[in-house]
Design a protein around this motif. Structure first.
Motif, PDB file in Angstrom:
ATOM      1  N   ASN A  55       0.825  -1.221   0.000  1.00 14.56           N
ATOM      2  CA  ASN A  55       0.000   0.000   0.000  1.00 14.56           C
ATOM      3  C   ASN A  55       0.852   1.262   0.000  1.00 14.56           C
ATOM      4  O   ASN A  55       0.610   2.195   0.771  1.00 14.56           O
ATOM      5  CB  ASN A  55      -0.971   0.008   1.183  1.00 14.56           C
ATOM      6  CG  ASN A  55      -1.952  -1.126   1.131  1.00 14.56           C
ATOM      7  OD1 ASN A  55      -2.411  -1.508   0.057  1.00 14.56           O
ATOM      8  ND2 ASN A  55      -2.259  -1.692   2.283  1.00 14.56           N
ATOM      9  N   THR A  56       1.840   1.269  -0.871  1.00 15.33           N
ATOM     10  CA  THR A  56       2.716   2.431  -0.995  1.00 15.33           C
ATOM     11  C   THR A  56       2.972   2.680  -2.475  1.00 15.33           C
ATOM     12  O   THR A  56       2.318   2.099  -3.333  1.00 15.33           O
ATOM     13  CB  THR A  56       4.022   2.221  -0.193  1.00 15.33           C
ATOM     14  OG1 THR A  56       4.742   3.448  -0.147  1.00 15.33           O
ATOM     15  CG2 THR A  56       4.897   1.133  -0.772  1.00 15.33           C
ATOM     16  N   THR A  57       3.910   3.551  -2.771  1.00 19.70           N
ATOM     17  CA  THR A  57       4.246   3.885  -4.152  1.00 19.70           C
ATOM     18  C   THR A  57       5.668   3.422  -4.463  1.00 19.70           C
ATOM     19  O   THR A  57       6.462   3.178  -3.558  1.00 19.70           O
ATOM     20  CB  THR A  57       4.178   5.405  -4.377  1.00 19.70           C
ATOM     21  OG1 THR A  57       5.169   6.036  -3.558  1.00 19.70           O
ATOM     22  CG2 THR A  57       2.802   5.954  -4.052  1.00 19.70           C
ATOM     23  N   ILE A  58       5.954   3.353  -5.757  1.00 16.96           N
ATOM     24  CA  ILE A  58       7.317   3.023  -6.176  1.00 16.96           C
ATOM     25  C   ILE A  58       8.270   4.097  -5.685  1.00 16.96           C
ATOM     26  O   ILE A  58       9.372   3.800  -5.222  1.00 16.96           O
ATOM     27  CB  ILE A  58       7.403   2.864  -7.707  1.00 16.96           C
ATOM     28  CG1 ILE A  58       6.633   1.633  -8.154  1.00 16.96           C
ATOM     29  CG2 ILE A  58       8.857   2.764  -8.160  1.00 16.96           C
ATOM     30  CD1 ILE A  58       6.576   1.436  -9.647  1.00 16.96           C
ATOM     31  N   ASP A  59       7.854   5.356  -5.763  1.00 15.12           N
ATOM     32  CA  ASP A  59       8.704   6.447  -5.278  1.00 15.12           C
ATOM     33  C   ASP A  59       9.102   6.226  -3.828  1.00 15.12           C
ATOM     34  O   ASP A  59      10.243   6.466  -3.446  1.00 15.12           O
ATOM     35  CB  ASP A  59       8.008   7.800  -5.424  1.00 15.12           C
ATOM     36  CG  ASP A  59       8.037   8.325  -6.848  1.00 15.12           C
ATOM     37  OD1 ASP A  59       8.870   7.838  -7.642  1.00 15.12           O
ATOM     38  OD2 ASP A  59       7.237   9.207  -7.166  1.00 15.12           O
ATOM     39  N   GLU A  60       8.151   5.789  -3.023  1.00 14.08           N
ATOM     40  CA  GLU A  60       8.439   5.535  -1.608  1.00 14.08           C
ATOM     41  C   GLU A  60       9.483   4.423  -1.462  1.00 14.08           C
ATOM     42  O   GLU A  60      10.357   4.486  -0.613  1.00 14.08           O
ATOM     43  CB  GLU A  60       7.158   5.160  -0.871  1.00 14.08           C
ATOM     44  CG  GLU A  60       7.360   4.773   0.582  1.00 14.08           C
ATOM     45  CD  GLU A  60       7.747   5.933   1.491  1.00 14.08           C
ATOM     46  OE1 GLU A  60       8.310   5.679   2.565  1.00 14.08           O
ATOM     47  OE2 GLU A  60       7.494   7.101   1.124  1.00 14.08           O
ATOM     48  N   LEU A  61       9.384   3.408  -2.315  1.00 10.85           N
ATOM     49  CA  LEU A  61      10.337   2.296  -2.244  1.00 10.85           C
ATOM     50  C   LEU A  61      11.743   2.714  -2.657  1.00 10.85           C
ATOM     51  O   LEU A  61      12.720   2.252  -2.081  1.00 10.85           O
ATOM     52  CB  LEU A  61       9.893   1.134  -3.127  1.00 10.85           C
ATOM     53  CG  LEU A  61       8.654   0.368  -2.698  1.00 10.85           C
ATOM     54  CD1 LEU A  61       8.369  -0.749  -3.695  1.00 10.85           C
ATOM     55  CD2 LEU A  61       8.807  -0.193  -1.300  1.00 10.85           C
ATOM     56  N   ILE A  62      11.837   3.566  -3.667  1.00  8.31           N
ATOM     57  CA  ILE A  62      13.155   3.908  -4.180  1.00  8.31           C
ATOM     58  C   ILE A  62      13.723   5.191  -3.597  1.00  8.31           C
ATOM     59  O   ILE A  62      14.867   5.529  -3.855  1.00  8.31           O
ATOM     60  CB  ILE A  62      13.157   3.995  -5.727  1.00  8.31           C
ATOM     61  CG1 ILE A  62      12.211   5.064  -6.238  1.00  8.31           C
ATOM     62  CG2 ILE A  62      12.830   2.649  -6.323  1.00  8.31           C
ATOM     63  CD1 ILE A  62      12.206   5.233  -7.737  1.00  8.31           C
ATOM     64  N   GLU A  63      12.913   5.890  -2.798  1.00  9.05           N
ATOM     65  CA  GLU A  63      13.373   7.126  -2.195  1.00  9.05           C
ATOM     66  C   GLU A  63      14.512   6.841  -1.228  1.00  9.05           C
ATOM     67  O   GLU A  63      14.447   5.926  -0.420  1.00  9.05           O
ATOM     68  CB  GLU A  63      12.216   7.806  -1.473  1.00  9.05           C
ATOM     69  CG  GLU A  63      12.467   9.250  -1.178  1.00  9.05           C
ATOM     70  CD  GLU A  63      11.207   9.913  -0.647  1.00  9.05           C
ATOM     71  OE1 GLU A  63      10.502   9.292   0.168  1.00  9.05           O
ATOM     72  OE2 GLU A  63      10.945  11.044  -1.051  1.00  9.05           O
ATOM     73  N   SER A  64      15.576   7.617  -1.335  1.00  5.12           N
ATOM     74  CA  SER A  64      16.735   7.398  -0.477  1.00  5.12           C
ATOM     75  C   SER A  64      16.510   7.989   0.908  1.00  5.12           C
ATOM     76  O   SER A  64      15.553   8.714   1.150  1.00  5.12           O
ATOM     77  CB  SER A  64      17.980   8.019  -1.105  1.00  5.12           C
ATOM     78  OG  SER A  64      17.912   9.430  -1.046  1.00  5.12           O
ATOM     79  N   GLU A  65      17.433   7.682   1.789  1.00  8.68           N
ATOM     80  CA  GLU A  65      17.356   8.168   3.174  1.00  8.68           C
ATOM     81  C   GLU A  65      17.263   9.686   3.230  1.00  8.68           C
ATOM     82  O   GLU A  65      16.619  10.244   4.082  1.00  8.68           O
ATOM     83  CB  GLU A  65      18.592   7.709   3.947  1.00  8.68           C
ATOM     84  CG  GLU A  65      18.766   6.211   4.018  1.00  8.68           C
ATOM     85  CD  GLU A  65      17.926   5.580   5.095  1.00  8.68           C
ATOM     86  OE1 GLU A  65      17.742   6.218   6.139  1.00  8.68           O
ATOM     87  OE2 GLU A  65      17.467   4.443   4.890  1.00  8.68           O
TER      88      GLU A  65
END
Length: 116
Positions: A55-65
């Motif tokens: 229940n998230t987005t790809i951006d959230e997965l690939i967003e860096s620290e």
């Protein structure tokens, strides 16, 4: 690292690795390899499946620290380019095919300049 991000989100949701793999309809071993960093370059299609299952987005997965998206760079992709890339992926184009097509276009452009 994307695997760490996936693992943290999975644990935050209270999912076992088995449950997330089943929800995303991917193999448990593939997901395990991602989380351990053994596979650090998943396809957009796989990221979509994992993101949807969490229940998230790809951006959230690939967003860096540091909250910089993978697309944050000197060359910013506008929505039209992103749409075209997404359409190519949805039509089944692989990274290899995209790269071959890009090389072909460069070759054609070079040939046109030689002919003119």
């Amino acid at each position: 690292m994307i695997g760490t991000k996936i693992k943290n989100l999975r644990l935050k949701k209270g999912y076992s690795i088995t449950r997330l793999a089943e929800r995303a309809r991917i193999s448990k071993s593939y997901l395990s390899h991602l989380e351990k960093g053994l596979n650090s370059n998943p396809s957009i299609h796989m990221l979509e499946k994992i993101a949807f299952s969490l229940n998230t987005t790809i951006d959230e997965l690939i967003e860096s620290e540091s909250n910089n998206s993978i697309f944050s760079s000197k060359l910013s992709l506008n929505n039209e380019w992103l749409y075209l890339i997404e359409e190519a992926i949805n039509d089944g184009m692989t990274k290899e095919e995209f790269n071959e097509f890009h090389c072909y276009l460069k070759f054609r452009k070079k040939m046109n300049t030689l002919i003119d």
